[in-house]
Design an enzyme around this catalytic site. Structure first.
Site, PDB file in Angstrom:
ATOM      1  N   SER A 297      37.697  40.791  32.450  1.00  0.00           N
ATOM      2  CA  SER A 297      37.994  42.264  32.589  1.00  0.00           C
ATOM      3  C   SER A 297      39.205  42.559  32.052  1.00  0.00           C
ATOM      4  O   SER A 297      40.146  41.979  32.065  1.00  0.00           O
ATOM      5  CB  SER A 297      38.205  42.656  34.259  1.00  0.00           C
ATOM      6  OG  SER A 297      37.137  42.485  34.871  1.00  0.00           O
ATOM      7  N   HIS A 365      37.449  45.618  42.029  1.00  0.00           N
ATOM      8  CA  HIS A 365      36.925  44.301  42.348  1.00  0.00           C
ATOM      9  C   HIS A 365      37.376  43.572  43.600  1.00  0.00           C
ATOM     10  O   HIS A 365      36.688  42.893  44.372  1.00  0.00           O
ATOM     11  CB  HIS A 365      37.140  43.290  41.031  1.00  0.00           C
ATOM     12  CG  HIS A 365      36.466  43.739  39.790  1.00  0.00           C
ATOM     13  ND1 HIS A 365      34.867  43.581  39.815  1.00  0.00           N
ATOM     14  CD2 HIS A 365      36.819  44.037  38.603  1.00  0.00           C
ATOM     15  CE1 HIS A 365      34.599  43.670  38.400  1.00  0.00           C
ATOM     16  NE2 HIS A 365      35.537  44.154  37.900  1.00  0.00           N
TER      17      HIS A 365
END
Length: 438
Positions: A297, A365
Site C-alpha cells: 500500500s 486496513h
C-alpha cells in the site's frame, strides 16, 4: 421461444419509448413534479413521473440544479415543531402508535422522493450521479449538506455488501468493463491496453470487482492481486513488463497492490472490507497453497508529515533522513533504516484529534483487522510515488487467526497490531518531532 422473446423485447422497447416521450412532454417544473410524485398516484403514473423528473434533471444547468437542491432542502424537509411534539408525546406514552407517527414525521419527505425515483430500472445510476452534483452544490451552499444525509442513509442500504456481486475481471471481460478498469485505476495508472493485459492475462495476476444488480456495467470497487512467492517490498517488481510469471506451485502469497473506488457518488459507502474478505475466501478455495495475504500500500500524507518533521532542522539525524529521502528513487531500501523508523512511527503513533491514526489508508486496513507488517523506504520509485509520498510503502498483513482480535483491540483501545519487525523499528529512539509542514 426465440420468436416469442423477440416480440416481447420489441413490445417492451416500444412501450419504453412511448413512456419516455410522454415524460419529455411534461412541461411542469421539476419541483412540482416531485410534489406530485409524493401524492397517491398509481404505479404507471408514478413511473411516468419518475421518468419526467430524471429527464428534466439531466437537462438542468448548474444554477437550476442548485435551485432544485435548495427546494429539496427546504420544501421537503422535516417539520421540527411537529417532530418535537411527537417526540414529547412518545416520551410520555411509549406506545408503538406514537413511535410510528414520530418515525414518519422525523424522516424528511425528500428521502421518500429518492426512494420513489429509485423504483425505475436504471435510476440507481442517475441517483449516484445526482449525488456527485450535490457535492459540488454543497461547496457553494453548506446548508445543502443535510440532503446528503438522506443520500448516505439510503445508499448504505441499497449498496449493502449482501446485494453486491463479485466478478473476476480478466482479459476476456467485455471491452466496456476493461475500459472502465483503465479509467478508474486510482493507485497505479494503467496507460495502455498492453499495460492492462499484463495485469490481467498472466495466471499470477488477478482482478476482482464488486457490481450492483442495478448497475451491472459499472464496477463499484475493484482490487488487483499479484500471486507471488514471498512478500514483495516494491511495486516496480510487481508491475515490471519483463518479469517472469510465478509458477502455480510456487505461489504462496496473495498481494493486494491496488484498491480503487470507482463511483464518486458513493463516497463514504464502504465496500473495501467486504471485498477483501470475499476475495480472500475465493482465492483460498481456488488456490489452497496460498498462506499469506498482504497489501502493498502507498502512504498518502507521509510526505507532508515528514517535511514537517524536517522543517528548519539541522542535526545529524535530520541530515541522515534527508539523504535517505533523496535516495528512495534509487531502490536501496536497506540504506534507509533511519527513514523506516519514521515511517513506522507515522503509521502507528501519529494520530488525528479524535485519536485514530493520521493516515487514511492505515485507518482502513487497521479497522479491518490487519497488522502493520513491514515498511519500505523505496517501495515506489515512479515519479508519482516520489511526488505523493517520497515512494514509501507498507505491507498490511491479514492473518485470519488474528483479525477479530485486532479489530476489537483497535476499536476499543486504539491499539495498532504490529509485526516483530515493526516493533523493533519503534523501539529505536528518535530525536526529531513534527513541527510544521513547509
Amino acid at each position: 421461444m426465440l420468436q416469442s422473446s423477440f416480440l416481447t423485447d420489441l413490445l417492451a422497447t416500444i412501450t419504453n419509448r412511448t413512456q419516455q416521450t410522454a415524460a419529455t412532454r411534461d412541461a411542469r417544473p421539476i419541483e412540482e413534479l416531485c410534489k406530485v410524485l409524493l401524492s397517491n398516484i398509481g404505479d404507471v403514473s408514478a413511473n411516468t413521473m419518475v421518468r419526467s423528473i430524471l429527464h428534466k434533471y439531466r437537462h438542468l444547468d448548474t444554477d437550476a440544479r442548485m435551485q432544485f437542491f435548495r427546494c429539496l432542502a427546504n420544501d421537503f424537509d422535516i417539520d421540527p415543531d411537529a417532530v418535537a411534539t411527537l417526540a414529547q408525546r412518545y416520551a410520555n406514552t411509549r406506545s408503538a402508535r406514537d413511535l410510528a407517527a414520530l418515525t414518519v414525521q422525523a424522516e424528511p419527505r425528500r428521502q421518500e422522493i429518492l426512494r420513489r425515483l429509485n423504483r425505475l430500472p436504471g435510476a440507481t445510476a442517475d441517483l449516484v450521479a445526482m449525488r456527485c452534483d450535490l457535492f459540488d452544490a454543497i461547496r457553494e451552499d453548506a446548508a445543502l449538506a443535510r440532503i446528503d444525509l438522506d443520500f448516505a442513509h439510503l445508499f448504505a442500504s441499497w449498496f449493502n455488501p449482501g446485494f453486491l456481486v463479485l466478478r473476476r475481471i480478466n482479459w476476456n471481460s467485455p471491452a466496456n468493463i476493461l475500459e472502465k478498469i483503465i479509467a478508474y485505476e486510482a493507485v497505479h495508472a494503467i496507460d495502455s491496453w498492453d499495460a492492462l493485459r499484463l495485469r490481467l492475462l498472466p495466471e499470477d495476476r488477478q482482478c476482482f470487482a464488486y457490481f450492483h444488480p442495478s448497475m451491472p456495467e459499472e464496477p463499484l470497487i475493484f482490487v488487483e492481486v499479484a500471486l507471488t512467492s514471498g512478500i514483495p517490498g516494491d511495486i516496480q517488481s510487481v508491475l515490471a513488463d519483463d518479469r517472469d510469471a510465478t509458477p502455480t506451485d510456487r505461489m504462496d502469497t496473495a498481494v493486494f497492490y491496488s484498491i480503487s473506488n470507482c463511483q464518486a457518488g458513493l463516497r463514504g459507502i464502504s465496500f473495501g472490507n467486504a471485498l477483501i474478505k470475499h476475495v480472500v475466501d475465493d482465492l483460498s478455495a481456488s488456490l489452497p497453497q496460498l498462506k499469506t495475504f498482504v497489501t502493498l500500500s502507498p502512504i498518502p500524507g507521509f510526505r507532508d508529515w515528514i517535511d514537517g518533521v524536517l522543517a528548519d532542522q539541522s542535526t545529524p539525524e535530520a541530515d541522515s533522513l534527508c539523504a535517505a529521502l533523496n535516495k528512495t528513487g534509487q531502490g536501496d531500501d536497506k540504506a534507509s533504516e533511519p527513514l523506516r523508523r519514521y515511517i513506522a512511527h507515522y503509521l502507528v503513533h501519529e494520530r488525528r484529534a479524535k485519536g485514530d491514526p493520521m493516515n487514511a489508508v492505515a485507518r482502513f486496513h487497521l479497522g479491518n483487522g490487519a497488522i502493520v507488517h513491514n515498511v519500505h523506504a523505496c517501495g515506489d520509485r515512479s515519479a508519482n510515488g516520489q511526488r505523493a509520498s517520497y515512494g514509501v510503502m507498507v505491507n498490511y498483513l491479514y492473518d485470519p487467526a488474528r483479525i477479530d482480535r485486532n479489530i476489537e483491540d483497535f476499536t476499543t483501545t486504539g491499539t495498532v497490531a504490529t509485526s516483530r519487525m515493526i516493533s523493533t523499528l519503534l523501539k529505536t529512539p528518535r530525536t526529531l518531532t513534527h513541527k510544521a509542514t513547509r
